[in-house]
Design a protein around this motif. Structure first.
Motif, mmCIF file in Angstrom:
data_model
loop_
_atom_site.group_PDB
_atom_site.id
_atom_site.type_symbol
_atom_site.label_atom_id
_atom_site.label_comp_id
_atom_site.label_asym_id
_atom_site.label_seq_id
_atom_site.Cartn_x
_atom_site.Cartn_y
_atom_site.Cartn_z
ATOM 1 N N LYS A 113 102.214 -72.076 -58.944
ATOM 2 C CA LYS A 113 101.253 -72.716 -58.041
ATOM 3 C C LYS A 113 99.908 -72.006 -58.073
ATOM 4 C CE LYS A 113 104.285 -74.758 -54.528
ATOM 5 N NZ LYS A 113 104.637 -74.727 -53.084
ATOM 6 N N VAL A 114 99.945 -70.682 -58.144
ATOM 7 C CA VAL A 114 98.704 -69.907 -58.174
ATOM 8 C C VAL A 114 97.923 -70.208 -59.445
ATOM 9 C CG1 VAL A 114 97.739 -67.585 -58.291
ATOM 10 C CG2 VAL A 114 99.592 -68.090 -56.690
ATOM 11 N N LEU A 115 98.611 -70.223 -60.594
ATOM 12 C CA LEU A 115 97.918 -70.504 -61.857
ATOM 13 C C LEU A 115 97.369 -71.922 -61.882
ATOM 14 C CD1 LEU A 115 100.028 -68.871 -64.716
ATOM 15 C CD2 LEU A 115 98.098 -67.941 -63.437
ATOM 16 N N VAL A 116 98.141 -72.861 -61.362
ATOM 17 C CA VAL A 116 97.702 -74.262 -61.347
ATOM 18 C C VAL A 116 96.450 -74.421 -60.496
ATOM 19 C CG1 VAL A 116 98.296 -76.563 -60.493
ATOM 20 C CG2 VAL A 116 99.955 -75.273 -61.842
ATOM 21 N N GLY A 120 90.302 -69.248 -56.293
ATOM 22 C CA GLY A 120 89.461 -69.996 -55.361
ATOM 23 C C GLY A 120 89.948 -71.400 -55.098
ATOM 24 N N GLY A 121 90.978 -71.834 -55.809
ATOM 25 C CA GLY A 121 91.509 -73.178 -55.609
ATOM 26 C C GLY A 121 92.559 -73.217 -54.512
ATOM 27 N N THR A 122 92.949 -74.418 -54.119
ATOM 28 C CA THR A 122 93.955 -74.614 -53.070
ATOM 29 C C THR A 122 95.310 -74.878 -53.717
ATOM 30 O OG1 THR A 122 92.294 -75.551 -51.587
ATOM 31 C CG2 THR A 122 94.606 -75.975 -51.057
ATOM 32 N N MET A 123 96.317 -74.145 -53.271
ATOM 33 C CA MET A 123 97.654 -74.275 -53.855
ATOM 34 C C MET A 123 98.263 -75.628 -53.531
ATOM 35 S SD MET A 123 99.139 -70.440 -53.121
ATOM 36 C CE MET A 123 100.781 -70.866 -53.713
ATOM 37 N N HIS A 124 98.977 -76.197 -54.499
ATOM 38 C CA HIS A 124 99.590 -77.517 -54.339
ATOM 39 C C HIS A 124 100.591 -77.488 -53.188
ATOM 40 C CE1 HIS A 124 101.043 -81.450 -55.576
ATOM 41 N NE2 HIS A 124 102.269 -80.985 -55.378
ATOM 42 N N GLY A 125 100.493 -78.474 -52.315
ATOM 43 C CA GLY A 125 101.449 -78.610 -51.219
ATOM 44 C C GLY A 125 101.152 -77.731 -50.029
ATOM 45 N N GLU A 132 91.624 -63.347 -55.004
ATOM 46 C CA GLU A 132 91.637 -62.536 -56.224
ATOM 47 C C GLU A 132 92.923 -61.721 -56.323
ATOM 48 O OE1 GLU A 132 88.841 -59.231 -58.531
ATOM 49 O OE2 GLU A 132 88.077 -60.339 -56.794
ATOM 50 N N SER A 133 93.391 -61.187 -55.191
ATOM 51 C CA SER A 133 94.621 -60.389 -55.221
ATOM 52 C C SER A 133 95.825 -61.263 -55.545
ATOM 53 C CB SER A 133 94.832 -59.685 -53.876
ATOM 54 O OG SER A 133 94.980 -60.626 -52.825
ATOM 55 N N MET A 134 95.870 -62.490 -55.030
ATOM 56 C CA MET A 134 96.965 -63.407 -55.338
ATOM 57 C C MET A 134 96.960 -63.753 -56.819
ATOM 58 S SD MET A 134 96.606 -65.905 -52.017
ATOM 59 C CE MET A 134 97.636 -67.197 -52.698
ATOM 60 N N HIS A 135 95.760 -63.994 -57.349
ATOM 61 C CA HIS A 135 95.650 -64.362 -58.748
ATOM 62 C C HIS A 135 96.104 -63.214 -59.648
ATOM 63 C CE1 HIS A 135 93.490 -65.762 -62.475
ATOM 64 N NE2 HIS A 135 94.016 -66.897 -62.052
ATOM 65 N N ARG A 136 95.695 -61.976 -59.309
ATOM 66 C CA ARG A 136 96.102 -60.815 -60.093
ATOM 67 C C ARG A 136 97.616 -60.627 -60.009
ATOM 68 N NH1 ARG A 136 96.162 -58.776 -64.333
ATOM 69 N NH2 ARG A 136 93.939 -59.290 -64.334
ATOM 70 N N GLU A 137 98.175 -60.845 -58.834
ATOM 71 C CA GLU A 137 99.628 -60.708 -58.657
ATOM 72 C C GLU A 137 100.383 -61.706 -59.535
ATOM 73 O OE1 GLU A 137 103.004 -60.836 -55.086
ATOM 74 O OE2 GLU A 137 100.851 -60.948 -54.600
ATOM 75 N N ALA A 138 99.875 -62.936 -59.610
ATOM 76 C CA ALA A 138 100.518 -63.952 -60.444
ATOM 77 C C ALA A 138 100.426 -63.577 -61.923
ATOM 78 C CB ALA A 138 99.899 -65.320 -60.201
#
Length: 323
Positions: A113-116, A120-125, A132-138
């Protein structure tokens, strides 16, 4: 399952429901009565399952298998086009299966979901915005996942590899009008090779002769089979004889016994069999091509499998592993 025409389907986006005690049938196999039957599957989700099943039946990756592969491709060279392809692959998975796309029931599909969504985007659902921290974690998750898959593929089980190291060996049926050549090579492993077998005090010209003779209890037919000039002639003679009761269920055990006798009584042929290493043996058989032999991907190849079994027994005996 095919519902009767009397079923009333209530169209709702989250629930597919059948009201009242109704019946459903599965072609002509059976019929069931349901009281207030319901399913959380929408017609669209059900069709997604059907598409996945068609892919699996045809040996293709289903939607759950395709999505992680698209993610790996995207991570090699991230781009908006790649992220759009990943989004399409993710949304192609039936919604109730998306949690299983990564085979990780702790993180489920969160990294996808994070990659999709992208930074800065909104997660599906949901309404969560990817930080940035969520993206790095993914990204770290997929990097570690790739390493773990590589370690798993390279790991050899303690008792040996899952797949043979040697290239598969074909044992084709070859007709020799002038008789078997002196240098027969791997053809000595075939049942029609003239290696006499002594079984219960009775001599047989080949394993094939012995197999067909043992398939009938009629002594006259047995004598005719033993006297046949070739393995093919032995089979033709056996066609005129009645089979023993239970032969169909016992024939693989009988063949295993005959192969053990052949290679025990002919040590030089046992060396040829041992020389095939751990290669898969594919036996081509004209008598029962789908049971004893294998042609391409078709056939149960029982002869090849039994030869591999006897080869393993010979190897175990050589190294004193059978006690």
């Amino acid at each position: 399952m095919i519902p009767d025409n009397r079923l009333m389907v209530v169209p709702r986006p989250d629930l597919w429901r059948v009201r009242g005690a109704q019946q459903a049938s599965c072609f002509h196999v059976g019929r069931w009565t349901f009281a207030d039957a319901q399913s959380w599957l929408t017609p669209e989700l059900l069709l997604g399952e059907v598409r996945d099943e068609i892919d699996r039946l045809n040996g293709r990756p289903d939607s759950t298998g395709r999505c992680p592969a698209v993610a790996e491709t995207y991570l090699v060279g991230p781009s908006e086009e790649g992220r759009a392809a990943l989004r399409d692959a993710y949304l192609a998975i039936p919604e109730h299966f998306r949690h299983y796309a990564l085979g990780d029931m702790d993180r489920k599909d969160w990294p996808l979901k994070v990659l999709v969504a992208g930074l800065g985007g909104t997660m599906h659902g949901s309404e969560r915005v990817v930080t940035e921290s969520m993206h790095r974690e993914a990204l770290d998750y997929f990097e570690e996942r790739s390493k773990a898959i590589g370690r798993r593929k390279s790991r050899v089980p303690a008792d040996g590899p899952d797949e043979p190291r040697g290239t598969a060996i074909e044992l084709p049926h070859v007709h020799h009008p002038k008789g078997t050549p002196a240098e027969a090579g791997l053809l000595v492993l075939r049942n029609d090779y003239p290696a006499p077998v002594l079984l219960d005090g009775v001599p047989y010209p080949t394993v094939g002769h012995a197999y067909w003779a043992l398939s009938t209890a009629d002594e006259d037919h047995r004598a005719a089979i033993r006297a046949a000039g070739t393995g093919y002639a032995a089979r033709r003679a056996a066609e005129q004889a009645p089979r023993r009761p239970g032969w169909e269920q016992a024939r693989t055990a009988v063949m295993a016994r005959l192969l053990r006798a052949k290679f025990a009584q002919h040590p030089e042929l046992a060396e040829v069999l041992l020389g095939t290493g751990d290669a898969a043996l594919r036996y081509s058989d004209g008598d029962s091509p789908r049971f004893w032999g294998q042609h391409g991907k078709e056939g149960r190849n029982w002869m090849g499998r039994l030869l591999e079994l006897v080869r393993a027994e010979l190897s175990a005996e050589r190294y004193g592993l059978l006690g």
